[in-house]
Design an enzyme around this catalytic site. Structure first.
Site, short mmCIF file in Angstrom:
data_model
loop_
_atom_site.label_atom_id
_atom_site.label_comp_id
_atom_site.label_asym_id
_atom_site.label_seq_id
_atom_site.Cartn_x
_atom_site.Cartn_y
_atom_site.Cartn_z
N VAL A 33 67.13 -75.41 21.77
CA VAL A 33 66.10 -74.50 21.41
C VAL A 33 66.62 -74.80 19.62
O VAL A 33 65.19 -74.81 19.60
CB VAL A 33 67.64 -73.49 20.86
CG1 VAL A 33 67.05 -72.27 20.42
CG2 VAL A 33 67.79 -73.51 22.81
N PRO A 53 75.17 -83.06 12.89
CA PRO A 53 75.63 -84.25 13.18
C PRO A 53 74.90 -84.98 13.61
O PRO A 53 73.97 -84.18 15.21
CB PRO A 53 77.43 -83.68 13.14
CG PRO A 53 77.64 -81.89 12.72
CD PRO A 53 76.41 -81.70 13.13
N GLY A 56 74.91 -84.61 17.40
CA GLY A 56 74.88 -83.04 17.96
C GLY A 56 72.83 -83.93 18.21
O GLY A 56 72.10 -82.60 19.09
N ASP A 116 69.53 -66.34 20.32
CA ASP A 116 70.04 -65.87 21.05
C ASP A 116 71.18 -64.54 20.90
O ASP A 116 71.59 -63.98 21.23
CB ASP A 116 70.44 -66.58 21.64
CG ASP A 116 70.45 -67.68 23.11
OD1 ASP A 116 69.24 -67.65 23.54
OD2 ASP A 116 70.46 -68.99 22.88
#
Length: 239
Positions: A33, A53, A56, A116
């Site tokens: 996303v 990080p 990720g 979201d």
């Protein structure tokens, strides 16, 4: 009397085109996303900082970092990251941390989008169609992003394939017109004349128009005339 005016339809969003060029946009997260959010921001010529990080980051976001397209802060979000942010896009899988980002943005009056979580958004991302300078966004106000995508595809399919090129030419003609008639009081006449060009010339003519055609067409501005492209070319020297 009231029937003469548009009826108010509450519950919508104020859809605008935000000028993000050279603005500082903070993206919290580095997943799929976030990758989409980053691309939107870069397409708008914003300065993007990604806080996440390194472990990720998706391959796409890592590519943006490696290419120097974005600035990367290799750690989790911290409140001081907001110090230089004009806008915040949060896309992390941690509801509590996301809400904390939202609360801090609210306190600092920084517009934010928490992916979201519609109640924690100052604005939404719609489904976008892009063709050069043409951008068409479909929004469901957070109710059905997938449906927005379907509507966007139908709209895009109905548009001519060369719409972007026509818009680029019209933009250039408009800039040339401002140079020809720069006075403020010429504004209404410029707008009326440009509208006439767009309405009387076909899309194919607008795509085919080159700078020589534009200069020849502008010679008719003072009289208010808008001759067809064929007529302009027939009168051009050498024809």
């Amino acid at each position: 009397m009231s029937q003469e005016f548009p009826e108010v339809q509450g519950g919508g969003s104020l859809i605008i085109a935000w000028q993000a060029k050279n603005k500082h946009i903070l993206v919290v997260g580095g997943g799929e996303v976030a990758a989409g959010r980053i691309l939107h921001a870069l397409n708008a010529d914003a300065h993007v900082t990604v806080v996440c990080p390194a472990a990720g980051l998706t391959a796409e976001v890592a590519h943006r970092v490696a290419q120097g397209q974005v600035r990367h802060v290799d750690r989790a979000f911290a409140p001081q990251d907001l110090d230089t942010a004009d806008m915040v896009l949060c896309a992390i899988d941690d509801p509590a941390a996301s809400t904390r980002v939202w609360q801090l943005c609210q306190a600092k009056r920084i517009p934010a989008n928490i992916a979201d979580v519609p109640p924690e958004c100052d604005f939404y991302f719609g489904s976008m169609h892009r063709d050069g300078p043409l951008q068409v966004m479909v929004s469901t106000n957070g109710n059905g992003p997938r449906l927005a995508s379907l509507v966007r595809k139908k709209i895009a399919a109905a548009l001519p394939a060369n719409m972007g090129a026509a818009i680029e030419n019209v933009g250039l003609l408009r800039r040339k017109l401002r140079e020809t008639a720069p006075l403020v009081e010429e504004g209404p006449k410029r707008m009326k004349w440009m509208s006439g060009v767009c309405e009387s010339w076909s899309l194919e003519d607008l795509v085919e128009m080159d700078e020589r055609d534009m200069d020849a067409l502008l010679a008719f501005y003072a009289s208010g005339e808008i001759p067809p492209l064929k007529e302009i070319r027939a009168k051009a020297p050498g024809n």
